[in-house]
Design an enzyme around this catalytic site. Structure first.
Site, PDB file in Angstrom:
ATOM      1  N   THR A   1      11.895  64.020  90.239  1.00  0.00           N
ATOM      2  CA  THR A   1      11.142  62.724  90.020  1.00  0.00           C
ATOM      3  C   THR A   1      12.100  61.825  90.833  1.00  0.00           C
ATOM      4  OG1 THR A   1      11.080  63.859  87.705  1.00  0.00           O
ATOM      5  CG2 THR A   1      10.610  61.284  87.933  1.00  0.00           C
TER       6      THR A   1
ATOM      7  N   LYS B   1       1.783  65.756  76.179  1.00  0.00           N
ATOM      8  CA  LYS B   1       3.071  65.469  75.723  1.00  0.00           C
ATOM      9  C   LYS B   1       3.486  65.595  74.429  1.00  0.00           C
ATOM     10  CE  LYS B   1       5.992  62.827  78.158  1.00  0.00           C
ATOM     11  NZ  LYS B   1       6.241  62.773  79.647  1.00  0.00           N
TER      12      LYS B   1
ATOM     13  N   ASN C   1      18.284  61.062  84.447  1.00  0.00           N
ATOM     14  CA  ASN C   1      17.839  62.029  85.477  1.00  0.00           C
ATOM     15  C   ASN C   1      17.015  61.307  86.575  1.00  0.00           C
ATOM     16  OD1 ASN C   1      15.485  64.077  86.173  1.00  0.00           O
ATOM     17  ND2 ASN C   1      17.317  65.174  86.172  1.00  0.00           N
TER      18      ASN C   1
ATOM     19  N   LYS D   1       0.296  70.057  80.157  1.00  0.00           N
ATOM     20  CA  LYS D   1       1.572  70.209  80.993  1.00  0.00           C
ATOM     21  C   LYS D   1       2.132  68.843  80.843  1.00  0.00           C
ATOM     22  CE  LYS D   1       4.703  71.731  83.495  1.00  0.00           C
ATOM     23  NZ  LYS D   1       5.543  71.309  82.280  1.00  0.00           N
TER      24      LYS D   1
ATOM     25  N   GLN E   1      -0.315  61.286  81.613  1.00  0.00           N
ATOM     26  CA  GLN E   1      -0.088  62.387  82.019  1.00  0.00           C
ATOM     27  C   GLN E   1      -1.279  63.102  82.665  1.00  0.00           C
ATOM     28  OE1 GLN E   1       3.600  63.392  81.526  1.00  0.00           O
ATOM     29  NE2 GLN E   1       3.357  64.527  83.304  1.00  0.00           N
TER      30      GLN E   1
ATOM     31  N   SER F   1       7.352  70.978  88.572  1.00  0.00           N
ATOM     32  CA  SER F   1       7.156  71.673  87.335  1.00  0.00           C
ATOM     33  C   SER F   1       6.092  72.783  87.599  1.00  0.00           C
ATOM     34  CB  SER F   1       6.992  70.990  86.152  1.00  0.00           C
ATOM     35  OG  SER F   1       8.216  70.468  85.687  1.00  0.00           O
TER      36      SER F   1
ATOM     37  N   LYS G   1      -1.643  61.558  86.006  1.00  0.00           N
ATOM     38  CA  LYS G   1      -0.625  61.853  87.014  1.00  0.00           C
ATOM     39  C   LYS G   1      -0.877  63.213  87.482  1.00  0.00           C
ATOM     40  CE  LYS G   1       3.383  61.103  85.141  1.00  0.00           C
ATOM     41  NZ  LYS G   1       4.818  61.074  84.383  1.00  0.00           N
TER      42      LYS G   1
ATOM     43  N   GLY H   1      10.919  68.555  80.059  1.00  0.00           N
ATOM     44  CA  GLY H   1      11.886  67.483  79.489  1.00  0.00           C
ATOM     45  C   GLY H   1      11.577  66.431  79.617  1.00  0.00           C
ATOM     46  N   ASP H   2      11.953  65.334  79.184  1.00  0.00           N
ATOM     47  CA  ASP H   2      11.523  63.673  79.347  1.00  0.00           C
ATOM     48  C   ASP H   2      12.803  63.196  78.867  1.00  0.00           C
ATOM     49  OD1 ASP H   2       9.108  61.939  79.924  1.00  0.00           O
ATOM     50  OD2 ASP H   2      10.108  61.177  78.384  1.00  0.00           O
TER      51      ASP H   2
HETATM   52  N1  GLU Z   1       8.391  63.965  81.701  1.00  0.00           N
HETATM   53  C1  GLU Z   1       8.089  64.160  82.962  1.00  0.00           C
HETATM   54  C2  GLU Z   1       6.910  63.329  83.399  1.00  0.00           C
HETATM   55  O1  GLU Z   1       6.769  62.389  82.760  1.00  0.00           O
HETATM   56  C3  GLU Z   1       7.800  65.577  83.542  1.00  0.00           C
HETATM   57  C4  GLU Z   1       6.981  66.504  82.847  1.00  0.00           C
HETATM   58  C5  GLU Z   1       6.784  68.054  83.250  1.00  0.00           C
HETATM   59  O2  GLU Z   1       7.526  68.283  84.078  1.00  0.00           O
HETATM   60  O3  GLU Z   1       6.012  68.601  82.777  1.00  0.00           O
HETATM   61  O4  GLU Z   1       6.101  63.487  84.229  1.00  0.00           O
END
Ligand code: GLU
Length: 444
Positions: free
Chosen positions: A209, A126, A240, A90, A111, A376, A114, A165-166
Site C-alpha cells: 500500500t 469489507k 503499515n 475482496k 472498495q 492481494s 478501488k 488486513g486493515d
Molecule cells: N484494507 C486494504 C484496503 O483498504 C487492503 C484490502 C485487501 O488487501 O483486500 O484496500
C-alpha cells in the site's frame, strides 16, 4: 430532482446514523453526474445507482471470547459483501473500537471502485469488529481471532470472499484467523491475503500500500513536471501504510519529516529514520514517544498537528476524516502542491474541494492506495497456481498497476471535461467497469 439527488436522498433515509457511508456515497455520486446525465432514463429504469449503493449481503455476528482475567468479552463482528460483479468480494478486516456498520459500509463501498481501478478481477467487500487489539496479550488476540473466524468462515472462501488486513489487523491477526479457518474447513486455500511468507503469503504485500502510493505519486508528479528529489513530505499515521510510504519516499529521494499515532505526532526535520520507526512500531508495538527518545532532533507533540508542517507533498495515511478544511488551508499556505491519500477517505469533503480549488494535485484513496489490494489479488493468483513469485516480479507488477491507475483516472477526467480532477476520474473509471459487468449479468 435529478436521479443522482433522488438516490442520495434515499441512501440517507434508508441508512440513518451512518455519516461516513453517506459521505462516501455523496462523493461518488457527485462525480458521476456527468456520466448519468448522458443516459439518465436508462440508469433510472435499471435502478443502477440503487443497486450500486445497496450491499449484496451483510453479515453481523456476536464474537464472544475470554480475556486473561477469565472475564467473558463480547464484540460485534461484521462482513459487508458489497458487490461481486467483477470478481469475488475482496477487502480488509478492521479491528478498532470505532468500527460499526456505517464505517464498514463506507469502506466496502469505496472498495468496489478501488478494486475495479486495479484492473484485476476482484469485487468489493469489507469487514471487521469493534475489538481493540491494542494492549491485549497475544493469547487474547488469538482467542478473539479464533472466535471471529469461527463465524466468518461460513461466509467466505477463495472464490467467494477473500478478506485481508486493515487497521488493527496485521500479520499476527491474519495468522491466527488463517489457522482457525483451516482447522474448521480442513482446507488449505487462499481464503485470506496478507498471509505470512511461510504459508502462502506474497512478497511485497506488506509494503504494497505504501509503495504503491509512492509509485502513483511519482507518476503524478512526473506528468505534472515536479521533480521528487529533495521534496519535503508530511505523512500521518505510523502503521503499515505510513511506514512503507516513508520508506519508498526516501528511496525516491524525497524527505518525509512527520508521522503520527493515536496519541501524538513526530516532527523530525532531518528526515524520519524508518528503521527506528519500524523497530518502535512493528517490533515493540510502542508509542511514538519511544521514537523521540532515540532521535535527538525529533520532537514529539501530543494530539494532532502533522498538517501544520510546511511541505511539498502531503500523504494522509492514518484514518478517515483526519484532514479537514483548517488543515487543508495550512497545507496550501505552506506551499503544498500534492496530496495523495494513503488511508481510506482521510480528507473531508470540504478539504478536498478546497485543495482542488487551489489547484493542489489531489488523488483520492481509492486510486492512490489501491496497491495494497492489487497485491492481494496477486497473492490470490499465486495461491491458485501454487507458486510464489520473486520480490522484483511482484514489485514490477505493482508499479505498472499504479502507473496504469494514474493514467486511467487522468484519461477518464479528461474524457469527461474535468482535466486534473482525479477524484472524478477515479470514480468514473471505477464505476464504468463495474456497471458494464452488472448490466451484462442481468437483474441480480
Ligand atoms: N484494507 C486494504 C484496503 O483498504 C487492503 C484490502 C485487501 O488487501 O483486500 O484496500
Amino acid at each position: 430532482m435529478s436521479y443522482v439527488d433522488d438516490v442520495y436522498a434515499q441512501v440517507v433515509a434508508k441508512n440513518p446514523a451512518q455519516p461516513e457511508f453517506h459521505q462516501a456515497v455523496r462523493e461518488v455520486l457527485d462525480s458521476l453526474r456527468v456520466v448519468i446525465k448522458k443516459n439518465e432514463a436508462h440508469y433510472r429504469k435499471q435502478a443502477l445507482l440503487e443497486r450500486l449503493t445497496t450491499p449484496e449481503r451483510i453479515v453481523m455476528f456476536r464474537v464472544p471470547w475470554v480475556d486473561d482475567k477469565g472475564q467473558v468479552q463480547v464484540n460485534n463482528g461484521f462482513r459487508v459483501q458489497f458487490n461481486s460483479a467483477i470478481g469475488p468480494y475482496k477487502g480488509g478486516l478492521r479491528f478498532h473500537p470505532s468500527v460499526n456498520l456505517g464505517i464498514i459500509k463506507f469502506l466496502g463501498f469505496e472498495q468496489v471502485f478501488k478494486n475495479s481501478l486495479t484492473s484485476l478481477p476482484i469485487g468489493g467487500g469489507k469487514g471487521g469488529a469493534d475489538f481493540d487489539p491494542k494492549g491485549r496479550s497475544d493469547r487474547e488476540v488469538m482467542a478473539f481471532c479464533q472466535s471471529f473466524m469461527t463465524e466468518l468462515q461460513r461466509h467466505i472462501g477463495p472464490d467467494t470472499d477473500v478478506p485481508a488486513g486493515d487497521i488493527g489487523v496485521g500479520a499476527r491477526e491474519i495468522g491466527f484467523m488463517y489457522g482457525q479457518y483451516k482447522r474448521i474447513r480442513n482446507a488449505y486455500e487462499g481464503v485470506l491475503t496478507g498471509k505470512g511468507l511461510t504459508y502462502g503469503g506474497s512478497l511485497v504485500r506488506t509494503q504494497a500500500t505504501g509503495y504503491g502510493l509512492l509509485y502513483l505519486t511519482q507518476e503524478l508528479m512526473k506528468c505534472n513536471g515536479i521533480d521528487p528529489e529533495g521534496k519535503i513530505v508530511t505523512v500521518s499515521g505510523a502503521g503499515n501504510v505510513a511506514i512503507y510510504a516513508i520508506e519508498k519516499a526516501i528511496q525516491l529521494g524525497m524527505k518525509p519529516v512527520t508521522c503520527s499515532d493515536s496519541t501524538g505526532w513526530i516532527h523530525d526535520p532531518e528526515g524520519i529514520d524508518v528503521r527506528l520507526l519500524r523497530e518502535v512500531k512493528e517490533v515493540k508495538r510502542a508509542c511514538l514517544t519511544e521514537y523521540a527518545k532515540k532521535r535527538k532532533k525529533a520532537v514529539y507533540h501530543e494530539g494532532r498537528g502533522v498538517w501544520s508542517i510546511k511541505c511539498d507533498v502531503a500523504l494522509p495515511c492514518a484514518t478517515q476524516n483526519e484532514l479537514d478544511l483548517k488543515d487543508a488551508r495550512q497545507l496550501v499556505k505552506g506551499g503544498c502542491r500534492v496530496v495523495c491519500e494513503g488511508a481510506n477517505m482521510p480528507t473531508t469533503m470540504e478539504a478536498t474541494a478546497y485543495l482542488q480549488e487551489k489547484k493542489v494535485l489531489f488523488v483520492c484513496g481509492k486510486a492512490a492506495n489501491a496497491g495494497g489490494v492489487a497485491t492481494s489479488a496477486l497473492e490470490m493468483s499465486q495461491n491458485s497456481e501454487r507458486l510464489s513469485w520473486s520480490f522484483d516480479e511482484v514489485d514490477q507488477k505493482l508499479k505498472s498497476i499504479m502507473v496504469n491507475i494514474y493514467h486511467n483516472i487522468d484519461d477518464a477526467a479528461k474524457k469527461y471535461g474535468m482535466k486534473g480532477d482525479y477524484v472524478a476520474g477515479a470514480n468514473i473509471a471505477g464505476f464504468l467497469k463495474v456497471v458494464e459487468a452488472m448490466e451484462a449479468q442481468g437483474i441480480v
